[in-house]
Motif scaffolding. Structure first.
Motif, PDB file in Angstrom:
ATOM      1  N   PRO A  61       0.830  -1.223   0.000  1.00  0.00           N
ATOM      2  CA  PRO A  61       0.000   0.000   0.000  1.00  0.00           C
ATOM      3  C   PRO A  61       0.856   1.262   0.000  1.00  0.00           C
ATOM      4  O   PRO A  61       1.933   1.310   0.602  1.00  0.00           O
ATOM      5  N   LEU A  62       0.349   2.276  -0.679  1.00  0.00           N
ATOM      6  CA  LEU A  62       1.029   3.566  -0.729  1.00  0.00           C
ATOM      7  C   LEU A  62       0.928   4.284   0.612  1.00  0.00           C
ATOM      8  O   LEU A  62      -0.059   4.128   1.335  1.00  0.00           O
ATOM      9  N   ILE A  63       1.958   5.048   0.925  1.00  0.00           N
ATOM     10  CA  ILE A  63       1.933   5.911   2.107  1.00  0.00           C
ATOM     11  C   ILE A  63       1.710   7.333   1.620  1.00  0.00           C
ATOM     12  O   ILE A  63       2.489   7.857   0.820  1.00  0.00           O
ATOM     13  N   ASN A  64       0.625   7.954   2.067  1.00  0.00           N
ATOM     14  CA  ASN A  64       0.264   9.295   1.604  1.00  0.00           C
ATOM     15  C   ASN A  64       0.646  10.358   2.624  1.00  0.00           C
ATOM     16  O   ASN A  64       0.516  10.131   3.829  1.00  0.00           O
ATOM     17  N   PHE A  65       1.116  11.496   2.136  1.00  0.00           N
ATOM     18  CA  PHE A  65       1.380  12.633   3.012  1.00  0.00           C
ATOM     19  C   PHE A  65       1.166  13.919   2.224  1.00  0.00           C
ATOM     20  O   PHE A  65       1.152  13.919   0.988  1.00  0.00           O
ATOM     21  N   ILE A  66       0.988  15.007   2.938  1.00  0.00           N
ATOM     22  CA  ILE A  66       0.664  16.299   2.334  1.00  0.00           C
ATOM     23  C   ILE A  66       1.880  17.215   2.370  1.00  0.00           C
ATOM     24  O   ILE A  66       2.586  17.284   3.375  1.00  0.00           O
ATOM     25  N   ILE A  67       2.144  17.893   1.255  1.00  0.00           N
ATOM     26  CA  ILE A  67       3.182  18.931   1.245  1.00  0.00           C
ATOM     27  C   ILE A  67       2.540  20.229   0.769  1.00  0.00           C
ATOM     28  O   ILE A  67       1.546  20.225   0.045  1.00  0.00           O
ATOM     29  N   ARG A  68       3.140  21.341   1.165  1.00  0.00           N
ATOM     30  CA  ARG A  68       2.655  22.658   0.759  1.00  0.00           C
ATOM     31  C   ARG A  68       3.849  23.457   0.253  1.00  0.00           C
ATOM     32  O   ARG A  68       4.668  23.907   1.036  1.00  0.00           O
ATOM     33  N   ASP A  69       3.927  23.662  -1.106  1.00  0.00           N
ATOM     34  CA  ASP A  69       5.113  24.318  -1.647  1.00  0.00           C
ATOM     35  C   ASP A  69       4.836  25.213  -2.872  1.00  0.00           C
ATOM     36  O   ASP A  69       5.513  25.031  -3.890  1.00  0.00           O
ATOM     37  N   PRO A  70       4.023  26.219  -2.880  1.00  0.00           N
ATOM     38  CA  PRO A  70       3.138  26.642  -1.795  1.00  0.00           C
ATOM     39  C   PRO A  70       1.770  25.967  -1.829  1.00  0.00           C
ATOM     40  O   PRO A  70       1.060  25.965  -0.846  1.00  0.00           O
ATOM     41  N   LYS A  71       1.367  25.436  -3.015  1.00  0.00           N
ATOM     42  CA  LYS A  71       0.033  24.838  -3.063  1.00  0.00           C
ATOM     43  C   LYS A  71       0.051  23.471  -2.400  1.00  0.00           C
ATOM     44  O   LYS A  71       1.071  22.775  -2.366  1.00  0.00           O
ATOM     45  N   THR A  72      -1.088  23.079  -1.872  1.00  0.00           N
ATOM     46  CA  THR A  72      -1.207  21.821  -1.159  1.00  0.00           C
ATOM     47  C   THR A  72      -1.329  20.669  -2.157  1.00  0.00           C
ATOM     48  O   THR A  72      -2.129  20.715  -3.088  1.00  0.00           O
ATOM     49  N   ARG A  73      -0.496  19.649  -1.956  1.00  0.00           N
ATOM     50  CA  ARG A  73      -0.534  18.473  -2.827  1.00  0.00           C
ATOM     51  C   ARG A  73      -0.401  17.208  -1.986  1.00  0.00           C
ATOM     52  O   ARG A  73       0.309  17.199  -0.974  1.00  0.00           O
ATOM     53  N   LYS A  74      -1.078  16.156  -2.433  1.00  0.00           N
ATOM     54  CA  LYS A  74      -0.928  14.861  -1.773  1.00  0.00           C
ATOM     55  C   LYS A  74       0.105  14.036  -2.524  1.00  0.00           C
ATOM     56  O   LYS A  74      -0.051  13.755  -3.706  1.00  0.00           O
ATOM     57  N   ILE A  75       1.171  13.662  -1.833  1.00  0.00           N
ATOM     58  CA  ILE A  75       2.222  12.835  -2.406  1.00  0.00           C
ATOM     59  C   ILE A  75       2.040  11.412  -1.897  1.00  0.00           C
ATOM     60  O   ILE A  75       1.781  11.192  -0.716  1.00  0.00           O
ATOM     61  N   SER A  76       2.173  10.456  -2.807  1.00  0.00           N
ATOM     62  CA  SER A  76       2.032   9.046  -2.435  1.00  0.00           C
ATOM     63  C   SER A  76       3.381   8.354  -2.587  1.00  0.00           C
ATOM     64  O   SER A  76       3.984   8.386  -3.655  1.00  0.00           O
ATOM     65  N   LYS A  77       3.834   7.756  -1.509  1.00  0.00           N
ATOM     66  CA  LYS A  77       5.160   7.148  -1.464  1.00  0.00           C
ATOM     67  C   LYS A  77       5.048   5.635  -1.529  1.00  0.00           C
ATOM     68  O   LYS A  77       4.324   5.014  -0.742  1.00  0.00           O
ATOM     69  N   SER A  78       5.749   5.039  -2.475  1.00  0.00           N
ATOM     70  CA  SER A  78       5.747   3.586  -2.608  1.00  0.00           C
ATOM     71  C   SER A  78       6.811   2.962  -1.715  1.00  0.00           C
ATOM     72  O   SER A  78       7.827   3.586  -1.391  1.00  0.00           O
ATOM     73  N   ASP A  79       6.589   1.722  -1.334  1.00  0.00           N
ATOM     74  CA  ASP A  79       7.594   0.960  -0.600  1.00  0.00           C
ATOM     75  C   ASP A  79       8.857   0.842  -1.449  1.00  0.00           C
ATOM     76  O   ASP A  79       8.791   0.838  -2.692  1.00  0.00           O
ATOM     77  N   PHE A  80      10.006   0.735  -0.796  1.00  0.00           N
ATOM     78  CA  PHE A  80      11.269   0.734  -1.541  1.00  0.00           C
ATOM     79  C   PHE A  80      11.336  -0.397  -2.562  1.00  0.00           C
ATOM     80  O   PHE A  80      11.768  -0.191  -3.696  1.00  0.00           O
ATOM     81  N   ARG A  81      10.894  -1.603  -2.206  1.00  0.00           N
ATOM     82  CA  ARG A  81      10.964  -2.728  -3.161  1.00  0.00           C
ATOM     83  C   ARG A  81      10.083  -2.447  -4.372  1.00  0.00           C
ATOM     84  O   ARG A  81      10.417  -2.846  -5.500  1.00  0.00           O
ATOM     85  N   ASP A  82       8.985  -1.717  -4.191  1.00  0.00           N
ATOM     86  CA  ASP A  82       8.136  -1.356  -5.319  1.00  0.00           C
ATOM     87  C   ASP A  82       8.814  -0.315  -6.199  1.00  0.00           C
ATOM     88  O   ASP A  82       8.663  -0.323  -7.426  1.00  0.00           O
ATOM     89  N   ARG A  83       9.593   0.568  -5.577  1.00  0.00           N
ATOM     90  CA  ARG A  83      10.344   1.543  -6.367  1.00  0.00           C
ATOM     91  C   ARG A  83      11.402   0.856  -7.229  1.00  0.00           C
ATOM     92  O   ARG A  83      11.703   1.306  -8.336  1.00  0.00           O
ATOM     93  N   VAL A  84      11.959  -0.232  -6.713  1.00  0.00           N
ATOM     94  CA  VAL A  84      12.900  -1.025  -7.521  1.00  0.00           C
ATOM     95  C   VAL A  84      12.183  -1.560  -8.754  1.00  0.00           C
ATOM     96  O   VAL A  84      12.713  -1.505  -9.876  1.00  0.00           O
ATOM     97  N   VAL A  85      10.974  -2.059  -8.580  1.00  0.00           N
ATOM     98  CA  VAL A  85      10.189  -2.576  -9.711  1.00  0.00           C
ATOM     99  C   VAL A  85       9.879  -1.463 -10.705  1.00  0.00           C
ATOM    100  O   VAL A  85       9.952  -1.656 -11.924  1.00  0.00           O
ATOM    101  N   HIS A  86       9.544  -0.259 -10.201  1.00  0.00           N
ATOM    102  CA  HIS A  86       9.249   0.869 -11.086  1.00  0.00           C
ATOM    103  C   HIS A  86      10.455   1.186 -11.971  1.00  0.00           C
ATOM    104  O   HIS A  86      10.307   1.402 -13.184  1.00  0.00           O
ATOM    105  N   HIS A  87      11.636   1.210 -11.371  1.00  0.00           N
ATOM    106  CA  HIS A  87      12.847   1.478 -12.147  1.00  0.00           C
ATOM    107  C   HIS A  87      13.117   0.348 -13.130  1.00  0.00           C
ATOM    108  O   HIS A  87      13.541   0.598 -14.268  1.00  0.00           O
ATOM    109  N   ALA A  88      12.889  -0.893 -12.698  1.00  0.00           N
ATOM    110  CA  ALA A  88      13.109  -2.036 -13.589  1.00  0.00           C
ATOM    111  C   ALA A  88      12.215  -1.944 -14.820  1.00  0.00           C
ATOM    112  O   ALA A  88      12.650  -2.220 -15.951  1.00  0.00           O
ATOM    113  N   LEU A  89      10.968  -1.556 -14.621  1.00  0.00           N
ATOM    114  CA  LEU A  89      10.035  -1.393 -15.736  1.00  0.00           C
ATOM    115  C   LEU A  89      10.483  -0.269 -16.664  1.00  0.00           C
ATOM    116  O   LEU A  89      10.562  -0.446 -17.892  1.00  0.00           O
ATOM    117  N   CYS A  90      10.794   0.890 -16.079  1.00  0.00           N
ATOM    118  CA  CYS A  90      11.170   2.042 -16.905  1.00  0.00           C
ATOM    119  C   CYS A  90      12.494   1.814 -17.634  1.00  0.00           C
ATOM    120  O   CYS A  90      12.669   2.298 -18.769  1.00  0.00           O
TER     121      CYS A  90
END
Length: 370
Positions: A61-90
């Motif tokens: 599952p994604l981990i969601n958090f809010i940043i304000r720079d300056p507008k408010t946005r929801k960023i979704s963070k993937s688990d590290f092993r999933d990020r490895v898969v994302h790079h492998a695909l790309c």
């Protein structure tokens, strides 16, 4: 480059997964989740490879958090092993798409970026206005809630024009299906994922091709969903805007932002990719300056508490000064540099301040590329 028959084999290869791991860990080597993954790096990569080959891989599952720079946005963070898969695909499929992207698509591509896009704008404004001899207008537009509204089926059909290996498509469906909320099933991509950045370019490449091939617009620059088109005829740009919006609604099920898509006379204030662009000069957005100052104050506080060293602050400071140099900011940089010297007396000398200022008297020159 792999043919379609070899794509899945190459994607799941240990060498590709190891390369993906190295990319995923870049600038994050001290993070606890990277250290944990590295403790059994070979076993972790082999397990990931087995899960992919057996089609038993499921993203966490994604981990969601809010940043304000300056507008408010929801960023979704993937688990590290999933990020490895994302790079492998790309690693495997991105080269197939990148060569079909237009030259002036500047987001998340090697050798591109915001500063290159702004340089290109400087070049285009001179071309479109015949070096200021005639009036010129800019259609500045972006897509309304772009990442929230990308249609998965349309995206997959677009991807399948170049990728016909159904095992790769299965993996893409897995990544897209990692829940963003049941109420948006089949729509949207999480901000923060490498794959979302890549898919964003694939999706809006359809717009790029329409603008270049059907509308025959010469001076288009796009960065994710933020784009500009320059032309000496305001009426033609008005027509472009209407046709683009019709195309987006009909073909991609998205639409231009009604309040942020407008036609501006070149020379009036235009905000583009963090800069306030005028005909003869550029300034930084005020929000960018405020953000820099806030980050600098935060770093100074951490330095006082001995949580970080001076080198961390200096690297941040030097990086920001190099960025600010791309606008007409000499007075601003001088003030910030003097304040920096005052805050870190003994760390940087008055002589070094003067040398730094002499090096940065003018913004970096723009290279005119065809």
């Amino acid at each position: 480059m792999s043919n379609n028959k070899d794509l899945w084999k190459d994607l799941c290869s240990y060498d590709n997964l190891f390369l993906a791991y190295k990319k995923a860990r870049k600038h994050k080597t001290t993070k606890y989740y990277v250290i944990d993954f590295e403790k059994d790096i070979e076993d972790n990569l082999l397990l990931l490879r087995s899960e992919l080959l057996l089609h038993s891989y499921t993203p966490k599952p994604l981990i969601n958090f809010i940043i304000r720079d300056p507008k408010t946005r929801k960023i979704s963070k993937s688990d590290f092993r999933d990020r490895v898969v994302h790079h492998a695909l790309c690693n495997i499929i991105e080269p197939r798409f990148d060569k079909s992207f237009i030259h002036d698509s500047y987001a998340n591509r090697a050798g591109k970026g915001t500063l290159k896009a702004v340089e290109r704008f400087d070049f285009f404004k001179r071309k479109a206005s015949k070096n200021g001899a005639i009036p010129c207008y800019v259609l500045k537009a972006d897509v309304k809630k772009y990442f929230e509204t990308v249609d998965h089926d349309i995206l997959l059909r677009t991807i399948q024009k170049k990728i016909n290996d159904q095992r790769v498509i299965w993996l893409i469906r897995k990544i897209l299906g990692n829940p963003l909320g049941k109420e948006r099933s089949g729509k949207g991509m999480p901000l923060g994922n490498l794959t979302s950045q890549f898919f964003a370019n694939v999706y809006l490449n359809e717009l790029d091709q329409f603008v270049k091939q059907k509308l025959r617009a010469k001076y288009l620059i796009r960065y994710v969903d933020d784009f500009v088109i320059l032309h000496p005829d305001r009426c033609i740009l008005m027509g472009y805007k209407e046709e683009i919006n019709r195309f987006l609604k009909k073909m991609l099920d998205i639409e231009l932002h009604p309040n942020k898509s407008k036609i501006i006379l070149l020379g009036n204030r235009l905000t583009f990719l963090g800069f306030r662009v005028f005909y003869y000069h550029k300034l930084l957005k005020k929000s960018s300056i405020r953000k820099m100052k806030a980050n600098f104050e935060r770093l100074k506080e951490e330095y006082k508490r001995e949580r970080i060293g001076y080198d961390t602050i200096y690297d941040f400071f030097e990086g920001w000064m190099a960025y600010a140099k791309n606008a007409n900011t000499y007075t601003l940089r001088k003030k910030i540099l003097v304040d920096f010297e005052s805050d870190f007396s003994g760390k940087i000398s008055a002589k070094e301040v003067n040398r730094y200022l002499m090096m940065q008297m003018r913004p970096a020159p723009c290279r005119e590329t065809a």
